[in-house]
Design a protein around this motif. Structure first.
Motif, PDB file in Angstrom:
ATOM      1  N   ARG A 325       0.850  -1.164   0.035  1.00 19.55           N
ATOM      2  CA  ARG A 325      -0.017   0.025   0.035  1.00 19.55           C
ATOM      3  C   ARG A 325       0.945   1.202  -0.061  1.00 19.55           C
ATOM      4  O   ARG A 325       0.683   2.441  -0.761  1.00 19.55           O
ATOM      5  CB  ARG A 325      -0.736   0.047   1.370  1.00 19.55           C
ATOM      6  CG  ARG A 325      -1.736   1.115   1.285  1.00 19.55           C
ATOM      7  CD  ARG A 325      -2.769   1.386   0.417  1.00 19.55           C
ATOM      8  NE  ARG A 325      -3.665   2.449   0.607  1.00 19.55           N
ATOM      9  CZ  ARG A 325      -4.506   3.106  -0.347  1.00 19.55           C
ATOM     10  NH1 ARG A 325      -4.829   2.337  -1.466  1.00 19.55           N
ATOM     11  NH2 ARG A 325      -5.230   3.928   0.039  1.00 19.55           N
ATOM     12  N   ILE A 326       1.958   1.023   0.841  1.00 22.32           N
ATOM     13  CA  ILE A 326       3.066   2.375   0.918  1.00 22.32           C
ATOM     14  C   ILE A 326       3.376   2.578  -0.487  1.00 22.32           C
ATOM     15  O   ILE A 326       3.560   3.771  -0.831  1.00 22.32           O
ATOM     16  CB  ILE A 326       4.004   2.201   1.948  1.00 22.32           C
ATOM     17  CG1 ILE A 326       3.175   2.211   3.419  1.00 22.32           C
ATOM     18  CG2 ILE A 326       5.007   3.408   1.905  1.00 22.32           C
ATOM     19  CD1 ILE A 326       4.125   1.890   4.593  1.00 22.32           C
ATOM     20  N   GLU A 327       3.825   1.536  -1.349  1.00 20.85           N
ATOM     21  CA  GLU A 327       4.690   1.701  -2.299  1.00 20.85           C
ATOM     22  C   GLU A 327       3.745   2.035  -3.435  1.00 20.85           C
ATOM     23  O   GLU A 327       3.763   2.757  -4.373  1.00 20.85           O
ATOM     24  CB  GLU A 327       5.239   0.518  -2.751  1.00 20.85           C
ATOM     25  CG  GLU A 327       6.274   0.005  -1.741  1.00 20.85           C
ATOM     26  CD  GLU A 327       6.974  -1.360  -2.052  1.00 20.85           C
ATOM     27  OE1 GLU A 327       8.212  -1.626  -1.885  1.00 20.85           O
ATOM     28  OE2 GLU A 327       6.161  -2.420  -2.285  1.00 20.85           O
ATOM     29  N   GLN A 328       2.215   1.339  -3.505  1.00 19.90           N
ATOM     30  CA  GLN A 328       1.602   1.620  -4.465  1.00 19.90           C
ATOM     31  C   GLN A 328       1.084   3.026  -4.707  1.00 19.90           C
ATOM     32  O   GLN A 328       0.517   3.753  -5.549  1.00 19.90           O
ATOM     33  CB  GLN A 328       0.421   0.782  -4.431  1.00 19.90           C
ATOM     34  CG  GLN A 328      -0.640   0.633  -5.646  1.00 19.90           C
ATOM     35  CD  GLN A 328       0.008   0.040  -6.836  1.00 19.90           C
ATOM     36  OE1 GLN A 328       0.421  -0.966  -6.916  1.00 19.90           O
ATOM     37  NE2 GLN A 328       0.162   0.662  -7.940  1.00 19.90           N
ATOM     38  N   THR A 329       0.945   3.742  -3.538  1.00 23.10           N
ATOM     39  CA  THR A 329       0.417   5.090  -3.391  1.00 23.10           C
ATOM     40  C   THR A 329       1.556   6.143  -3.416  1.00 23.10           C
ATOM     41  O   THR A 329       1.012   7.325  -3.263  1.00 23.10           O
ATOM     42  CB  THR A 329      -0.411   5.385  -2.031  1.00 23.10           C
ATOM     43  OG1 THR A 329       0.528   4.963  -0.822  1.00 23.10           O
ATOM     44  CG2 THR A 329      -1.939   4.385  -2.162  1.00 23.10           C
ATOM     45  N   ALA A 330       2.836   5.917  -3.639  1.00 27.50           N
ATOM     46  CA  ALA A 330       3.712   6.826  -3.797  1.00 27.50           C
ATOM     47  C   ALA A 330       3.577   7.674  -4.757  1.00 27.50           C
ATOM     48  O   ALA A 330       3.056   7.461  -5.955  1.00 27.50           O
ATOM     49  CB  ALA A 330       5.170   6.040  -3.378  1.00 27.50           C
ATOM     50  N   VAL A 331       4.305   9.043  -4.707  1.00 24.98           N
ATOM     51  CA  VAL A 331       4.107   9.882  -5.822  1.00 24.98           C
ATOM     52  C   VAL A 331       5.354   9.551  -6.780  1.00 24.98           C
ATOM     53  O   VAL A 331       6.548   9.392  -6.672  1.00 24.98           O
ATOM     54  CB  VAL A 331       4.177  11.212  -5.409  1.00 24.98           C
ATOM     55  CG1 VAL A 331       4.312  12.295  -6.702  1.00 24.98           C
ATOM     56  CG2 VAL A 331       3.243  11.774  -4.603  1.00 24.98           C
ATOM     57  N   ARG A 332       4.933   8.947  -8.246  1.00 28.25           N
ATOM     58  CA  ARG A 332       5.934   8.593  -9.246  1.00 28.25           C
ATOM     59  C   ARG A 332       6.076   9.597 -10.196  1.00 28.25           C
ATOM     60  O   ARG A 332       5.234  10.513 -10.611  1.00 28.25           O
ATOM     61  CB  ARG A 332       5.400   7.680  -9.805  1.00 28.25           C
ATOM     62  CG  ARG A 332       5.104   6.427  -8.679  1.00 28.25           C
ATOM     63  CD  ARG A 332       4.320   5.117  -9.314  1.00 28.25           C
ATOM     64  NE  ARG A 332       3.912   3.989  -8.227  1.00 28.25           N
ATOM     65  CZ  ARG A 332       3.423   3.070  -8.322  1.00 28.25           C
ATOM     66  NH1 ARG A 332       3.138   2.716  -9.891  1.00 28.25           N
ATOM     67  NH2 ARG A 332       3.014   2.243  -7.451  1.00 28.25           N
ATOM     68  N   SER A 333       7.329   9.476 -10.808  1.00 22.15           N
ATOM     69  CA  SER A 333       7.696  10.232 -11.988  1.00 22.15           C
ATOM     70  C   SER A 333       7.665   9.168 -13.268  1.00 22.15           C
ATOM     71  O   SER A 333       7.765   9.646 -14.207  1.00 22.15           O
ATOM     72  CB  SER A 333       9.021  10.912 -11.957  1.00 22.15           C
ATOM     73  OG  SER A 333       9.966   9.907 -11.623  1.00 22.15           O
ATOM     74  N   VAL A 334       7.625   7.983 -12.818  1.00 23.83           N
ATOM     75  CA  VAL A 334       7.486   6.838 -13.756  1.00 23.83           C
ATOM     76  C   VAL A 334       6.333   6.078 -13.602  1.00 23.83           C
ATOM     77  O   VAL A 334       5.770   5.940 -12.522  1.00 23.83           O
ATOM     78  CB  VAL A 334       8.868   6.264 -14.210  1.00 23.83           C
ATOM     79  CG1 VAL A 334       9.824   6.998 -14.576  1.00 23.83           C
ATOM     80  CG2 VAL A 334       9.344   5.521 -12.703  1.00 23.83           C
TER      81      VAL A 334
END
Length: 425
Positions: A325-334
């Motif tokens: 959940r923490i990884e999936q909702t992180a703000v991404r540039s890719v």
């Protein structure tokens, strides 16, 4: 034996003796040599000193907290009932923001007797419960996770009702070893930790048969979220592997800056799971007050605080689901992950926002923008229908009729004008 290092530059400089005088007495900054690189070393307060206890609190709200809508983040929980083990240089329980946060009875000290490390006062001599912190590193880590609100400062932990289990496993001499780290992890599990934060790392290769790997596997098997810092040796941009961050199941945390980009010192690697603020980080110091520092050491507890909130809100979620959940909702540039910030920079509010169904146990790449619908081919008519033919003929007939009427009318006008001219003559 493997020696573990605290992953902030403060501890490294202490080990080299460059900050001993600085921590010993106020005003000693000038004697400590040139100021460290602000990108890579501890950023001190405005006077250039980072002594503790601090007589004054930092009034302003730290920049990482300015980005978080705390009322929205805490609308359902502040982490009450969740126990977070901090395996570090100890956690001071004198600082007013940590007094009610630290469970000293569950703490443990794995280093030499405190008669050789007397602490900051007579009341701390002889303690073996992990609440003596001569370096200040573990106290900063704990504050980022669970510091209580206090008048006069804008700093507060992300999970200000969580409980800290203090475990002293390292010091300014980098005395931490692989075997004591393994023992500390097992101790944390036995004391009911829901989350374990380890802001230490080593680049020595550790296989699955090592005591450290077995201890980490033991924690994960007992459904504990294990968060570890990635390390601060990333100035060259080269990919490396650090432990325990790289062990399977551990959420490895890199550092990001104010632009949500990798901090220059943050270690890159294929094991990096997410990134979190690690530049100009405010947190508690032993005795009272706050100080400012840099490092992945302080990015990891930011994530551990989010994990504590998720554990409190979703008691039925597994550790793997919380990590995902923490990884999936992180703000991404890719759309997926990279080796510098992992799946992106952690977004606490988004991680805690309501999500339909149960989260997966592993993150997935973003699907990307929707594809436009395929164009429909134009209809090709090989012959016309009877109705279309009738309409076409009617159109022709009407057009011809209009033309004939116009011609007749024009001829009539010409004839009339011709007769009038003859009559006039």
């Amino acid at each position: 034996m493997t020696t573990y290092r605290a992953t902030s530059r403060t501890a490294a400089l202490l080990a080299a003796g460059t900050l001993t005088a600085l921590l010993a007495a106020p005003g000693a900054a000038a004697a400590a040599g040139p100021a460290p690189d602000r990108r890579d070393g501890p950023v001190l307060d405005g006077s250039g000193e980072c002594t503790f206890p601090m007589k004054k609190q930092i009034v302003e709200t730290p920049w990482p907290l300015q980005r978080v809508l705390l009322d929205e983040l805490w609308q359902d929980t502040k982490g009450k009932g969740v126990r977070v083990a901090v395996i570090d240089t100890g956690v001071d329980d004198v600082n007013p923001q940590l007094q009610s946060a630290v469970d000293a009875k569950a703490g443990k000290d794995y280093l030499k007797p405190d008669k050789e490390n007397p602490g900051f006062g007579d009341e701390q001599r002889g303690k073996t419960d992990g609440t003596v912190d001569q370096v200040g590193h573990g106290t900063k880590v704990a504050g980022i996770i669970a510091a209580r609100p206090r008048p006069g400062t804008g700093f507060v932990g992300l999970a200000p009702e969580a409980t800290i289990i203090p475990i002293r496993q390292n010091d300014e001499k980098n005395s931490g070893k692989a075997d004591t780290m393994a023992q500390a992890i097992k101790w944390a599990v036995d004391k009911g930790a829901h989350v374990i934060n380890i802001s230490q790392d080593t680049t020595q290769r550790l296989d699955s048969d090592s005591d450290m790997a077995k201890a980490v596997a033991h924690a994960i098997k007992n459904d504990v979220v294990v968060v570890a810092s990635a390390g601060n040796d990333g100035m060259d941009g080269a990919l490396k592997t650090t432990y325990p961050a790289a062990f399977p199941g551990v959420l490895a945390v890199a550092s990001s800056d104010r632009n949500n980009e990798r901090a220059a010192f943050s270690q890159a690697g294929t094991f990096v799971g997410v990134a979190a603020p690690g530049v100009d980080i405010v947190s508690t110091v032993p005795g009272g007050g706050q100080c400012v520092d840099n490092g992945t050491s302080f990015s990891a507890p930011y994530v551990a605080g989010v994990a504590a909130l998720l554990r409190a809100e979703h008691k039925d979620w597994t550790a793997a689901q919380i990590v995902a959940r923490i990884e999936q909702t992180a703000v991404r540039s890719v759309n997926g992950r990279d080796n510098y910030v992992g799946w992106g920079v952690v977004d606490p509010v988004r991680a805690l926002s309501d999500a339909p169904g149960t989260p997966p146990s592993t993150p997935t790449a973003d699907p990307g923008p929707l594809k436009p619908p395929a164009p429909e081919p134009a209809r090709l008519a090989l012959s016309e229908t009877p109705q279309e033919r009738s309409e076409r003929l009617a159109t022709y007939t009407l057009g011809i009729g209009v033309v004939l009427v116009a011609v007749v009318a024009g001829v009539a006008v010409v004839i009339r004008d011709s007769r009038r001219r003859r009559e006039v003559r």
